[in-house]
Design a protein around this motif. Structure first.
Motif, PDB file in Angstrom:
ATOM      1  N   ALA A 161      17.354 -19.717  21.240  1.00 33.92           N
ATOM      2  CA  ALA A 161      17.134 -20.866  20.353  1.00 33.92           C
ATOM      3  C   ALA A 161      15.809 -21.547  20.673  1.00 33.92           C
ATOM      4  CB  ALA A 161      18.288 -21.854  20.481  1.00 33.92           C
ATOM      5  N   GLU A 162      15.511 -21.696  21.939  1.00 34.20           N
ATOM      6  CA  GLU A 162      14.259 -22.352  22.335  1.00 34.20           C
ATOM      7  C   GLU A 162      13.046 -21.502  21.965  1.00 34.20           C
ATOM      8  OE1 GLU A 162      15.919 -25.045  26.085  1.00 34.20           O
ATOM      9  OE2 GLU A 162      15.151 -23.027  26.459  1.00 34.20           O
ATOM     10  N   GLU A 163      13.199 -20.177  22.027  1.00 32.59           N
ATOM     11  CA  GLU A 163      12.087 -19.311  21.642  1.00 32.59           C
ATOM     12  C   GLU A 163      11.814 -19.386  20.140  1.00 32.59           C
ATOM     13  OE1 GLU A 163      13.347 -15.533  23.031  1.00 32.59           O
ATOM     14  OE2 GLU A 163      12.754 -15.889  25.132  1.00 32.59           O
ATOM     15  N   LEU A 164      12.840 -19.699  19.348  1.00 34.59           N
ATOM     16  CA  LEU A 164      12.686 -19.780  17.888  1.00 34.59           C
ATOM     17  C   LEU A 164      12.236 -21.156  17.408  1.00 34.59           C
ATOM     18  CD1 LEU A 164      15.908 -17.864  16.749  1.00 34.59           C
ATOM     19  CD2 LEU A 164      13.560 -17.052  16.514  1.00 34.59           C
ATOM     20  N   SER A 165      12.248 -22.145  18.295  1.00 39.12           N
ATOM     21  CA  SER A 165      12.056 -23.534  17.853  1.00 39.12           C
ATOM     22  C   SER A 165      10.697 -23.773  17.201  1.00 39.12           C
ATOM     23  CB  SER A 165      12.233 -24.489  19.042  1.00 39.12           C
ATOM     24  OG  SER A 165      11.252 -24.225  20.040  1.00 39.12           O
ATOM     25  N   ALA A 166       9.667 -22.965  17.555  1.00 40.09           N
ATOM     26  CA  ALA A 166       8.333 -23.176  16.987  1.00 40.09           C
ATOM     27  C   ALA A 166       8.030 -22.225  15.827  1.00 40.09           C
ATOM     28  CB  ALA A 166       7.273 -23.006  18.074  1.00 40.09           C
ATOM     29  N   SER A 167       9.041 -21.440  15.408  1.00 42.07           N
ATOM     30  CA  SER A 167       8.811 -20.465  14.336  1.00 42.07           C
ATOM     31  C   SER A 167       8.535 -21.164  13.001  1.00 42.07           C
ATOM     32  CB  SER A 167      10.039 -19.564  14.186  1.00 42.07           C
ATOM     33  OG  SER A 167       9.910 -18.727  13.047  1.00 42.07           O
ATOM     34  N   THR A 168       7.687 -20.508  12.180  1.00 39.36           N
ATOM     35  CA  THR A 168       7.411 -21.015  10.814  1.00 39.36           C
ATOM     36  C   THR A 168       7.928 -20.046   9.769  1.00 39.36           C
ATOM     37  OG1 THR A 168       5.204 -20.002  10.896  1.00 39.36           O
ATOM     38  CG2 THR A 168       5.390 -22.326  11.548  1.00 39.36           C
ATOM     39  N   ASP A 169       8.664 -19.028  10.219  1.00 33.26           N
ATOM     40  CA  ASP A 169       9.311 -18.114   9.277  1.00 33.26           C
ATOM     41  C   ASP A 169      10.637 -18.752   8.878  1.00 33.26           C
ATOM     42  OD1 ASP A 169      10.237 -16.048   7.788  1.00 33.26           O
ATOM     43  OD2 ASP A 169      10.219 -14.539   9.386  1.00 33.26           O
ATOM     44  N   TRP A 170      10.541 -19.675   7.933  1.00 34.74           N
ATOM     45  CA  TRP A 170      11.639 -20.620   7.693  1.00 34.74           C
ATOM     46  C   TRP A 170      12.960 -19.941   7.340  1.00 34.74           C
ATOM     47  CZ3 TRP A 170       9.491 -24.297   9.985  1.00 34.74           C
ATOM     48  CH2 TRP A 170       8.171 -24.671   9.760  1.00 34.74           C
ATOM     49  N   ASN A 171      12.966 -19.047   6.393  1.00 34.86           N
ATOM     50  CA  ASN A 171      14.229 -18.452   5.945  1.00 34.86           C
ATOM     51  C   ASN A 171      14.858 -17.580   7.027  1.00 34.86           C
ATOM     52  OD1 ASN A 171      14.001 -19.689   3.467  1.00 34.86           O
ATOM     53  ND2 ASN A 171      12.966 -17.962   2.496  1.00 34.86           N
ATOM     54  N   ALA A 172      14.065 -16.688   7.605  1.00 38.29           N
ATOM     55  CA  ALA A 172      14.614 -15.789   8.624  1.00 38.29           C
ATOM     56  C   ALA A 172      15.085 -16.563   9.850  1.00 38.29           C
ATOM     57  CB  ALA A 172      13.551 -14.754   9.018  1.00 38.29           C
ATOM     58  N   THR A 173      14.316 -17.572  10.249  1.00 40.71           N
ATOM     59  CA  THR A 173      14.686 -18.334  11.448  1.00 40.71           C
ATOM     60  C   THR A 173      15.928 -19.188  11.204  1.00 40.71           C
ATOM     61  OG1 THR A 173      12.358 -18.409  12.071  1.00 40.71           O
ATOM     62  CG2 THR A 173      13.848 -19.910  13.220  1.00 40.71           C
ATOM     63  N   GLN A 229      -0.269  -8.688 -11.665  1.00 40.08           N
ATOM     64  CA  GLN A 229      -1.132  -9.700 -11.051  1.00 40.08           C
ATOM     65  C   GLN A 229      -0.408 -10.404  -9.892  1.00 40.08           C
ATOM     66  OE1 GLN A 229      -2.181 -12.189 -14.329  1.00 40.08           O
ATOM     67  NE2 GLN A 229      -3.577 -10.695 -15.281  1.00 40.08           N
ATOM     68  N   LEU A 230       0.850 -10.738 -10.152  1.00 34.40           N
ATOM     69  CA  LEU A 230       1.623 -11.415  -9.100  1.00 34.40           C
ATOM     70  C   LEU A 230       1.856 -10.496  -7.904  1.00 34.40           C
ATOM     71  CD1 LEU A 230       4.228 -13.362 -11.252  1.00 34.40           C
ATOM     72  CD2 LEU A 230       2.404 -14.353  -9.862  1.00 34.40           C
ATOM     73  N   GLU A 231       2.083  -9.217  -8.170  1.00 36.43           N
ATOM     74  CA  GLU A 231       2.276  -8.259  -7.072  1.00 36.43           C
ATOM     75  C   GLU A 231       1.004  -8.125  -6.256  1.00 36.43           C
ATOM     76  OE1 GLU A 231       3.651  -4.815  -9.133  1.00 36.43           O
ATOM     77  OE2 GLU A 231       5.787  -5.347  -8.869  1.00 36.43           O
ATOM     78  N   THR A 232      -0.147  -8.142  -6.935  1.00 35.72           N
ATOM     79  CA  THR A 232      -1.427  -8.098  -6.221  1.00 35.72           C
ATOM     80  C   THR A 232      -1.572  -9.336  -5.350  1.00 35.72           C
ATOM     81  OG1 THR A 232      -2.438  -6.810  -8.009  1.00 35.72           O
ATOM     82  CG2 THR A 232      -3.927  -7.961  -6.501  1.00 35.72           C
ATOM     83  N   ARG A 233      -1.219 -10.499  -5.924  1.00 37.05           N
ATOM     84  CA  ARG A 233      -1.306 -11.747  -5.163  1.00 37.05           C
ATOM     85  C   ARG A 233      -0.346 -11.705  -3.953  1.00 37.05           C
ATOM     86  NH1 ARG A 233       0.076 -16.963  -8.516  1.00 37.05           N
ATOM     87  NH2 ARG A 233      -1.445 -15.923  -9.893  1.00 37.05           N
ATOM     88  N   LEU A 234       0.846 -11.143  -4.155  1.00 34.91           N
ATOM     89  CA  LEU A 234       1.825 -11.052  -3.081  1.00 34.91           C
ATOM     90  C   LEU A 234       1.335 -10.138  -1.959  1.00 34.91           C
ATOM     91  CD1 LEU A 234       4.617 -11.630  -1.884  1.00 34.91           C
ATOM     92  CD2 LEU A 234       5.523  -9.717  -3.254  1.00 34.91           C
ATOM     93  N   ALA A 235       0.675  -9.041  -2.342  1.00 32.38           N
ATOM     94  CA  ALA A 235       0.180  -8.101  -1.342  1.00 32.38           C
ATOM     95  C   ALA A 235      -0.888  -8.734  -0.463  1.00 32.38           C
ATOM     96  CB  ALA A 235      -0.362  -6.848  -2.030  1.00 32.38           C
ATOM     97  N   LYS A 236      -1.646  -9.644  -1.048  1.00 33.35           N
ATOM     98  CA  LYS A 236      -2.715 -10.287  -0.298  1.00 33.35           C
ATOM     99  C   LYS A 236      -2.194 -11.467   0.549  1.00 33.35           C
ATOM    100  CE  LYS A 236      -6.334  -9.086  -3.664  1.00 33.35           C
ATOM    101  NZ  LYS A 236      -7.357  -9.626  -4.599  1.00 33.35           N
ATOM    102  N   ALA A 237      -1.070 -11.995   0.170  1.00 32.58           N
ATOM    103  CA  ALA A 237      -0.552 -13.182   0.862  1.00 32.58           C
ATOM    104  C   ALA A 237       0.089 -12.797   2.201  1.00 32.58           C
ATOM    105  CB  ALA A 237       0.471 -13.907  -0.012  1.00 32.58           C
ATOM    106  N   GLN A 238       0.055 -13.762   3.105  1.00 34.96           N
ATOM    107  CA  GLN A 238       0.693 -13.558   4.420  1.00 34.96           C
ATOM    108  C   GLN A 238       2.211 -13.628   4.251  1.00 34.96           C
ATOM    109  OE1 GLN A 238      -0.472 -16.330   7.363  1.00 34.96           O
ATOM    110  NE2 GLN A 238       0.803 -15.464   8.971  1.00 34.96           N
ATOM    111  N   PRO A 239       2.948 -12.659   4.816  1.00 31.65           N
ATOM    112  CA  PRO A 239       4.412 -12.678   4.672  1.00 31.65           C
ATOM    113  C   PRO A 239       4.991 -14.017   5.144  1.00 31.65           C
ATOM    114  CG  PRO A 239       3.688 -10.602   5.614  1.00 31.65           C
ATOM    115  CD  PRO A 239       2.470 -11.470   5.561  1.00 31.65           C
ATOM    116  N   GLY A 240       5.898 -14.546   4.328  1.00 29.40           N
ATOM    117  CA  GLY A 240       6.557 -15.800   4.679  1.00 29.40           C
ATOM    118  C   GLY A 240       5.761 -17.034   4.331  1.00 29.40           C
ATOM    119  N   SER A 241       4.557 -16.869   3.837  1.00 30.58           N
ATOM    120  CA  SER A 241       3.723 -18.028   3.502  1.00 30.58           C
ATOM    121  C   SER A 241       4.141 -18.622   2.165  1.00 30.58           C
ATOM    122  CB  SER A 241       2.242 -17.613   3.446  1.00 30.58           C
ATOM    123  OG  SER A 241       2.037 -16.706   2.361  1.00 30.58           O
ATOM    124  N   LYS A 242       3.594 -19.797   1.891  1.00 32.96           N
ATOM    125  CA  LYS A 242       3.888 -20.468   0.625  1.00 32.96           C
ATOM    126  C   LYS A 242       3.436 -19.604  -0.549  1.00 32.96           C
ATOM    127  CE  LYS A 242       1.291 -23.867  -0.711  1.00 32.96           C
ATOM    128  NZ  LYS A 242       0.641 -25.210  -0.769  1.00 32.96           N
TER     129      LYS A 242
END
Length: 407
Positions: free
Chosen positions: A210-222, A367-380
């Motif tokens: 739990a303490e190792e996950l406390s600083a995670s920003t992968d909101w859904n998975a965490t 276009q959206l798939e291209t945008r998704l491919a360029k985006a960082q996983p888990g980002s806004k």
């Protein structure tokens, strides 16, 4: 010579007392008149009679133990037998004899009562031992069981004593039961300590994760990981109270740190999405003016333009997304139904419009798939692209079904 019913004084001054066994000299009187001698020895008799009366009162009016009463009778009988006194000594002996018989009867009563008491005491002690043995064998409530055993020992002490052999045998059984209970209790708490050590180790691992996950920003998975950690925490059991409290505080602290950070990010994101929601509210109002559809081609063109502007606006807060997307979807459904009706009148044109819609949605998805491919996983940006793709794929399915109807 002077005489009375119980004694006499001889001419030489010897004083005699009369008893059933005959006369017996009790003293000599030389200093005065014979009457004075008899009066003196009568007073000696009266003293003995007073002692007999006092003993009678004690025996009849009190719980004087038979042994003490018999000792008193024996002492008085010896005093009367050789008494230097004048009076009805035989009557005093007779009274002592009657008193002795009374004491003997009382002794038998006391003996019988003691036997009854011992029988009752035996039953009480057997009951105490039986209950103690049941506690030693079956009890699992250790605090109340231990307290009850202490009470049983006090009840044992308060009960009458019984014969030595039976008393010793029952006491041995009681002691054995208490020892067995103490051993079972010690073994239980020993196993409980071992179990709690295992629980502590398991929960320490959970807390570390739990303490190792406390600083995670992968909101859904965490968040899902924390739910799984909570499930494991509940399934692990309980450690000792102090350890449990300390580990729970650490676990909750780590969890709170993550969810507070997530709440802050979501609040900031929703604040930035609020303007998008306002813009889409206006677009939705504008789109609703397309209805009712009177010119299918114009309606579709207006809606297509609105959809492009809609996508340009960007995502909206989660709690408003379904309502806004649903509102636009209803308008699209209405236009599509109007197109279907128009298609019945003009198949080539309807097919072309359906094909155009399909093509536009496919391009939008690409276009959206291209945008998704360029985006960082888990980002806004990735989240927004995923949501847009899901919505357009739903619309594309409807558009493709419509187009398929022209085939």
């Amino acid at each position: 010579m002077t005489t009375d019913p119980w004694g006499r004084v001889d001419d030489d001054g010897t004083v005699y007392v009369r008893t059933a066994e005959g006369e017996r000299a009790v003293g000599s009187w030389q200093a005065g008149e014979p009457e004075e001698a008899l009066a003196y020895f009568h007073r000696k008799f009266d003293e003995l009679a007073g002692q007999v009366q006092l003993l009678e009162q004690r025996v009849k009016g009190t719980d004087l133990p038979p042994a003490q009463a018999e000792a008193g009778i024996l002492k008085l009988r010896e005093a009367i037998t050789g008494a230097n006194a004048v009076g009805d000594l035989d009557s005093l002996n007779n009274r002592l004899q009657a008193l002795s018989e009374m004491v003997g009867k009382r002794r038998e009563e006391v003996k019988a009562a003691r036997e009854v008491a011992r029988g009752q005491a035996k039953e009480i002690k057997e009951r105490i031992v039986g209950e103690a043995e049941r506690i030693a064998e079956d009890a699992t409530h250790w605090k109340s069981g231990g307290e009850r055993l202490r009470q049983l020992v006090e009840e044992w002490k308060a009960a009458e004593r019984i014969d030595r052999a039976t008393e010793a045998a029952l006491w041995k059984r009681l002691s054995t039961a208490r020892t067995a209970f103490a051993k079972r209790r010690k073994a239980y708490f020993s196993s409980l300590d071992e179990q709690r050590d295992q629980v502590r180790s398991a929960k320490e691992r959970i807390v570390t994760e739990a303490e190792e996950l406390s600083a995670s920003t992968d909101w859904n998975a965490t968040a899902a990981a924390y739910r799984e950690l909570m499930r494991r925490w509940k399934a692990a059991g309980r450690a000792s109270r102090e350890v449990e409290d300390e580990l729970w505080n650490r676990f909750k602290g780590a969890q709170d740190q993550f969810f507070q950070a997530r709440s802050t990010v979501f609040a900031e994101r929703d604040a930035s999405f609020a303007a998008n929601a306002d813009a889409k509210e206006l677009l939705l109002v504008e789109a609703e003016k397309i209805l009712p559809v009177t010119d299918v081609r114009a309606a579709r063109g207006q809606l297509r333009a609105l959809v492009e502007r809609w996508e340009t606006v960007g995502p909206v807060p989660r709690e408003q997304r379904d309502r806004l997307e649903g509102g636009l979807r209803k308008i699209d459904d209405a236009v599509r139904k109007a197109e279907e009706a128009e298609w019945k009148r003009s198949n080539p044109e309807a097919r072309a419009r359906a094909q155009d819609t399909v093509n536009q949605l496919r391009r939008s998805i690409e276009q959206l798939e291209t945008r998704l491919a360029k985006a960082q996983p888990g980002s806004k940006q990735a989240k927004e692209a995923e949501e847009g793709i899901a919505a357009r794929r739903s619309w594309l399915e409807e558009a493709e079904r419509t187009l398929a109807e022209f085939s």
